[in-house]
Design a protein around this motif. Structure first.
Motif, mmCIF file in Angstrom:
data_model
loop_
_atom_site.group_PDB
_atom_site.id
_atom_site.type_symbol
_atom_site.label_atom_id
_atom_site.label_comp_id
_atom_site.label_asym_id
_atom_site.label_seq_id
_atom_site.Cartn_x
_atom_site.Cartn_y
_atom_site.Cartn_z
ATOM 1 N N ALA A 55 3.289 -12.480 -48.953
ATOM 2 C CA ALA A 55 2.289 -12.065 -49.938
ATOM 3 C C ALA A 55 1.923 -13.254 -50.814
ATOM 4 C CB ALA A 55 2.824 -10.916 -50.789
ATOM 5 N N THR A 56 0.911 -13.959 -50.393
ATOM 6 C CA THR A 56 0.423 -15.130 -51.109
ATOM 7 C C THR A 56 -1.082 -15.221 -50.889
ATOM 8 O OG1 THR A 56 2.508 -16.325 -50.812
ATOM 9 C CG2 THR A 56 0.579 -17.639 -51.323
ATOM 10 N N GLU A 57 -1.852 -15.162 -51.981
ATOM 11 C CA GLU A 57 -3.320 -15.164 -51.881
ATOM 12 C C GLU A 57 -3.788 -14.085 -50.899
ATOM 13 O OE1 GLU A 57 -5.356 -19.067 -52.125
ATOM 14 O OE2 GLU A 57 -3.341 -19.871 -51.853
ATOM 15 N N GLY A 58 -3.168 -12.944 -50.999
ATOM 16 C CA GLY A 58 -3.407 -11.848 -50.072
ATOM 17 C C GLY A 58 -2.096 -11.494 -49.416
ATOM 18 N N ALA A 59 -2.128 -11.177 -48.143
ATOM 19 C CA ALA A 59 -0.884 -10.819 -47.448
ATOM 20 C C ALA A 59 -1.045 -11.013 -45.956
ATOM 21 C CB ALA A 59 -0.499 -9.371 -47.752
ATOM 22 N N ASP A 60 0.069 -11.358 -45.303
ATOM 23 C CA ASP A 60 0.143 -11.474 -43.851
ATOM 24 C C ASP A 60 1.389 -10.733 -43.404
ATOM 25 O OD1 ASP A 60 -1.992 -13.676 -43.019
ATOM 26 O OD2 ASP A 60 -1.019 -14.350 -44.863
ATOM 27 N N ALA A 61 1.224 -9.734 -42.540
ATOM 28 C CA ALA A 61 2.343 -8.922 -42.065
ATOM 29 C C ALA A 61 2.498 -9.101 -40.562
ATOM 30 C CB ALA A 61 2.117 -7.454 -42.402
ATOM 31 N N PHE A 62 3.729 -9.328 -40.125
ATOM 32 C CA PHE A 62 4.058 -9.486 -38.716
ATOM 33 C C PHE A 62 5.178 -8.511 -38.371
ATOM 34 C CE2 PHE A 62 2.811 -13.535 -40.521
ATOM 35 C CZ PHE A 62 1.878 -14.039 -39.629
ATOM 36 N N VAL A 63 5.035 -7.768 -37.295
ATOM 37 C CA VAL A 63 6.109 -6.927 -36.783
ATOM 38 C C VAL A 63 6.601 -7.555 -35.484
ATOM 39 C CG1 VAL A 63 6.809 -4.637 -36.013
ATOM 40 C CG2 VAL A 63 5.112 -4.875 -37.837
ATOM 41 N N LEU A 64 7.902 -7.854 -35.427
ATOM 42 C CA LEU A 64 8.487 -8.575 -34.303
ATOM 43 C C LEU A 64 9.623 -7.774 -33.695
ATOM 44 C CD1 LEU A 64 8.822 -12.013 -36.118
ATOM 45 C CD2 LEU A 64 7.016 -11.389 -34.530
ATOM 46 N N ARG A 65 9.822 -7.942 -32.390
ATOM 47 C CA ARG A 65 10.984 -7.394 -31.695
ATOM 48 C C ARG A 65 11.849 -8.584 -31.270
ATOM 49 N NH1 ARG A 65 12.386 -2.288 -31.715
ATOM 50 N NH2 ARG A 65 10.352 -1.613 -30.884
ATOM 51 N N VAL A 66 13.108 -8.609 -31.708
ATOM 52 C CA VAL A 66 13.996 -9.728 -31.405
ATOM 53 C C VAL A 66 14.257 -9.779 -29.906
ATOM 54 C CG1 VAL A 66 16.267 -10.749 -31.833
ATOM 55 C CG2 VAL A 66 15.052 -9.565 -33.680
ATOM 56 N N GLY A 67 14.127 -10.978 -29.329
ATOM 57 C CA GLY A 67 14.246 -11.141 -27.889
ATOM 58 C C GLY A 67 15.677 -11.252 -27.403
ATOM 59 N N ALA A 68 15.855 -11.074 -26.108
ATOM 60 C CA ALA A 68 17.189 -11.131 -25.500
ATOM 61 C C ALA A 68 17.770 -12.541 -25.565
ATOM 62 C CB ALA A 68 17.115 -10.660 -24.047
ATOM 63 N N GLY A 69 16.921 -13.551 -25.622
ATOM 64 C CA GLY A 69 17.407 -14.931 -25.651
ATOM 65 C C GLY A 69 17.452 -15.540 -27.027
ATOM 66 N N LEU A 77 16.457 -14.271 -37.887
ATOM 67 C CA LEU A 77 16.702 -14.416 -36.453
ATOM 68 C C LEU A 77 18.117 -14.918 -36.174
ATOM 69 C CD1 LEU A 77 13.304 -15.964 -35.276
ATOM 70 C CD2 LEU A 77 14.120 -13.629 -34.883
ATOM 71 N N ASP A 78 18.682 -15.696 -37.098
ATOM 72 C CA ASP A 78 20.056 -16.177 -36.919
ATOM 73 C C ASP A 78 21.040 -15.034 -36.719
ATOM 74 O OD1 ASP A 78 19.405 -18.847 -37.166
ATOM 75 O OD2 ASP A 78 19.925 -18.988 -39.292
ATOM 76 N N GLU A 79 20.802 -13.905 -37.387
ATOM 77 C CA GLU A 79 21.787 -12.826 -37.409
ATOM 78 C C GLU A 79 21.329 -11.541 -36.721
ATOM 79 O OE1 GLU A 79 22.916 -12.313 -41.476
ATOM 80 O OE2 GLU A 79 23.449 -14.417 -41.739
ATOM 81 N N ALA A 80 20.044 -11.430 -36.406
ATOM 82 C CA ALA A 80 19.535 -10.189 -35.822
ATOM 83 C C ALA A 80 19.960 -10.057 -34.361
ATOM 84 C CB ALA A 80 18.015 -10.156 -35.916
ATOM 85 N N PRO A 81 20.442 -8.899 -33.951
ATOM 86 C CA PRO A 81 20.792 -8.686 -32.534
ATOM 87 C C PRO A 81 19.544 -8.466 -31.693
ATOM 88 C CG PRO A 81 21.170 -6.686 -33.787
ATOM 89 C CD PRO A 81 20.789 -7.737 -34.788
ATOM 90 N N PRO A 82 19.610 -8.752 -30.401
ATOM 91 C CA PRO A 82 18.464 -8.486 -29.522
ATOM 92 C C PRO A 82 18.030 -7.032 -29.601
ATOM 93 C CG PRO A 82 20.091 -9.831 -28.397
ATOM 94 C CD PRO A 82 20.724 -9.400 -29.680
ATOM 95 N N ALA A 114 11.057 -25.289 -41.701
ATOM 96 C CA ALA A 114 11.357 -24.425 -40.565
ATOM 97 C C ALA A 114 10.383 -24.775 -39.451
ATOM 98 C CB ALA A 114 11.239 -22.953 -40.941
ATOM 99 N N ALA A 115 10.806 -24.573 -38.209
ATOM 100 C CA ALA A 115 9.969 -24.935 -37.066
ATOM 101 C C ALA A 115 10.018 -23.844 -36.015
ATOM 102 C CB ALA A 115 10.435 -26.261 -36.470
ATOM 103 N N PHE A 116 8.897 -23.676 -35.303
ATOM 104 C CA PHE A 116 8.781 -22.620 -34.303
ATOM 105 C C PHE A 116 7.953 -23.113 -33.120
ATOM 106 C CE2 PHE A 116 9.345 -20.685 -38.415
ATOM 107 C CZ PHE A 116 10.300 -19.702 -38.179
ATOM 108 N N VAL A 117 8.315 -22.639 -31.941
ATOM 109 C CA VAL A 117 7.576 -22.923 -30.708
ATOM 110 C C VAL A 117 7.193 -21.580 -30.092
ATOM 111 C CG1 VAL A 117 7.683 -23.927 -28.397
ATOM 112 C CG2 VAL A 117 8.797 -25.090 -30.319
ATOM 113 N N GLY A 118 5.936 -21.441 -29.719
ATOM 114 C CA GLY A 118 5.465 -20.195 -29.135
ATOM 115 C C GLY A 118 6.111 -19.888 -27.798
ATOM 116 N N GLY A 119 6.381 -18.618 -27.542
ATOM 117 C CA GLY A 119 7.008 -18.182 -26.300
ATOM 118 C C GLY A 119 7.614 -16.801 -26.479
ATOM 119 N N LEU A 120 8.693 -16.516 -25.761
ATOM 120 C CA LEU A 120 9.209 -15.144 -25.768
ATOM 121 C C LEU A 120 10.718 -15.017 -25.970
ATOM 122 C CD1 LEU A 120 7.143 -13.676 -22.786
ATOM 123 C CD2 LEU A 120 6.759 -13.290 -25.220
ATOM 124 N N ARG A 121 11.505 -16.082 -25.902
ATOM 125 C CA ARG A 121 12.955 -15.925 -25.926
ATOM 126 C C ARG A 121 13.464 -15.325 -27.236
ATOM 127 N NH1 ARG A 121 16.304 -21.154 -24.795
ATOM 128 N NH2 ARG A 121 14.756 -21.978 -26.246
#
Length: 472
Positions: free
Chosen positions: A271-285, A257-262, A143-150
């Protein structure tokens, strides 16, 4: 970069093969309804899958940013594997290429994408001992990601570290060792719930619209989904791909993200060797932010793979090959001098007749004009469709297949390519077939991996938000 962090573009890459049966004895009854694992082809690794995931979304990465490769299966130890990805993508030299190693590396890479605007690929090839209880529960993906806001905006991020002997591998070993999951699950669930609750509080939310859970421990993942009210969509994807190591949180997030509406909120918990939690709001783009087909479309397009073939590909079954010498190892000087051709598939366009010469040369292959005194334009063929004009079947290949196809193809817009075909039975390659370049590992000799471009059948590209196959 904007002060408000998030994701601007994303993509997932699933290999073309799936394994659902590990019976060595065909007289044994098949196990119906079991898990399925994604399988990288014999010529794929973490580097090649990272290139496939990033190639349509990372071209404009500016100097000063970071390119990250998160993996547990880097093809080199001391050498930075992300540098090969950087070269294949043709990024600005001012983009710093870095490797992140370990099962938690995927979450760490996502953190740097979301909060620092980095560009990252999360890619892994997972291998277990034949017959291991979790053989079908491990899988290969990127999987690949680029930082930004869309695509999404980061609302909160919380991390928790727990030193626990869960999955590990010593230098020189091929397969992970695993502790009893009943012991480690309890630790990971406690860390995951704490991180998730703190992240929700930081985001000023009581609940979210979607919960996505990734864990190296399947028992912990199940418990966390149940406790956090997950819908089970992430579990369904995992059952169709296996746990994909460092790539897994990114793969599940891409599927969400493929299916989530804006406007929808997502809690991503790793949860691997501890845990990392992210809360995201799906963008309009978000619909325009995806590069390439959706996760479900790629799942629906996979080919079924036999167990014996899988074992040969992984080198887990020692089979007598043809009586011919090994392919020669590439050398560092010509690899550096010819990097444009080797890594970016660049040809040279003649200033006189406009034809493209491949490999690039001083003299035009069409009109014979010597262009050494002119500024010959470089043209990359890696993103163009090429159509087969001839095909040959090689029965003496040193690759772990009984035969491979070697094709000559004309690229749209000019340039002729001679390359191996991949992801297709040799007998199915016909004149006129449209094919697209794909970055692969040709062979490994004298501890040097020889990467170059092969041709695979053109996959029908899915318009963002309009999948032609949903995997249902």
């Amino acid at each position: 970069m904007s002060e408000q962090p998030g994701i601007d573009a994303y993509a997932a890459y699933l290999p073309a093969y799936a394994l659902d049966d590990t019976r060595l004895d065909a007289t044994e009854p098949p196990r119906a309804g079991g898990p399925v694992r994604g399988v990288a082809a014999y010529d794929e690794d973490a580097v090649t899958m990272a290139v496939e995931a990033l190639r349509h979304i990372a071209a404009d990465t500016p100097a000063g940013r970071q390119l990250l490769l998160a993996t547990t299966s880097a093809p080199y130890e001391a050498k930075t594997s992300a540098g090969i990805v950087h070269e294949a993508l043709g990024l600005d030299p001012g983009v710093t290429a870095l490797d992140l190693r370990g099962h938690r590396a995927g979450a760490s890479a996502l953190d740097l994408v979301l909060r620092a605007g980095a560009t990252a690929a999360l890619a892994d090839v997972r291998t277990t001992r034949p017959g291991a209880p979790d053989e079908l529960a491990q899988g290969d993906a990127a999987a690949a990601f680029v930082g930004g806001l869309r695509a999404a905006v980061l609302l909160a991020r919380v991390g928790r570290t727990a030193e626990v002997l869960d999955r590990w591998r010593l230098p020189g070993e091929r397969h992970d060792r695993v502790w009893d999951e009943r012991f480690t699950a309890e630790i990971l669930v406690a860390a995951g719930l704490d991180a998730a609750r703190r992240a929700l509080a930081e985001a000023s939310l009581d609940t979210v619209d979607q919960v996505v859970v990734s864990s190296s421990n399947p028992r912990a993942a199940t418990a966390l989904r149940r406790a956090l009210g997950g819908s089970g969509q992430d579990a369904a994807i995992e059952r169709a791909t296996g746990f994909t190591g460092a790539a897994h949180p990114g793969l599940l997030l891409a599927a969400a993200l493929d299916e989530a509406p804006p406007g929808q909120s997502i809690l991503l918990l790793s949860a691997t060797e501890g845990a990392d939690a992210f809360v995201l709001r799906v963008g309009a783009g978000v619909r325009a932010a995806r590069g390439g087909p959706s996760v479900r479309a790629q799942l629906a397009a996979r080919q079924r793979l036999g167990y014996g073939r899988y074992l040969r590909w992984r080198g887990l079954l020692d089979v007598q090959g043809p009586a011919r010498p090994a392919a020669p190892a590439p050398a560092a000087p010509p690899m550096h001098r010819r990097a444009g051709w080797k890594y970016r598939l660049e040809g040279s366009r003649c200033d006189t007749c406009g034809r493209v010469t491949t490999p690039p040369g001083r003299v035009c292959a069409s009109c014979g004009v010597d262009g050494s005194g002119a500024a010959t334009a470089k043209v990359s063929l890696r993103d163009r469709t090429a159509r087969v004009v001839s095909a040959t079947r090689d029965h003496l290949t040193t690759m772990p297949e009984p035969e491979v196809a070697i094709v000559v193809a004309d690229s749209d817009g000019g340039g002729r390519l001679s390359a191996y075909a991949t992801d297709v039975p040799p007998g199915d390659v016909v004149v006129g077939m449209p094919m697209t370049p794909t970055f692969r590992r040709l062979w490994t000799t004298d501890s040097i991996h020889n990467y170059f471009w092969k041709l695979r059948p053109a996959r029908p590209e899915t318009a963002p938000g309009k999948d032609t196959a949903d995997g249902q």
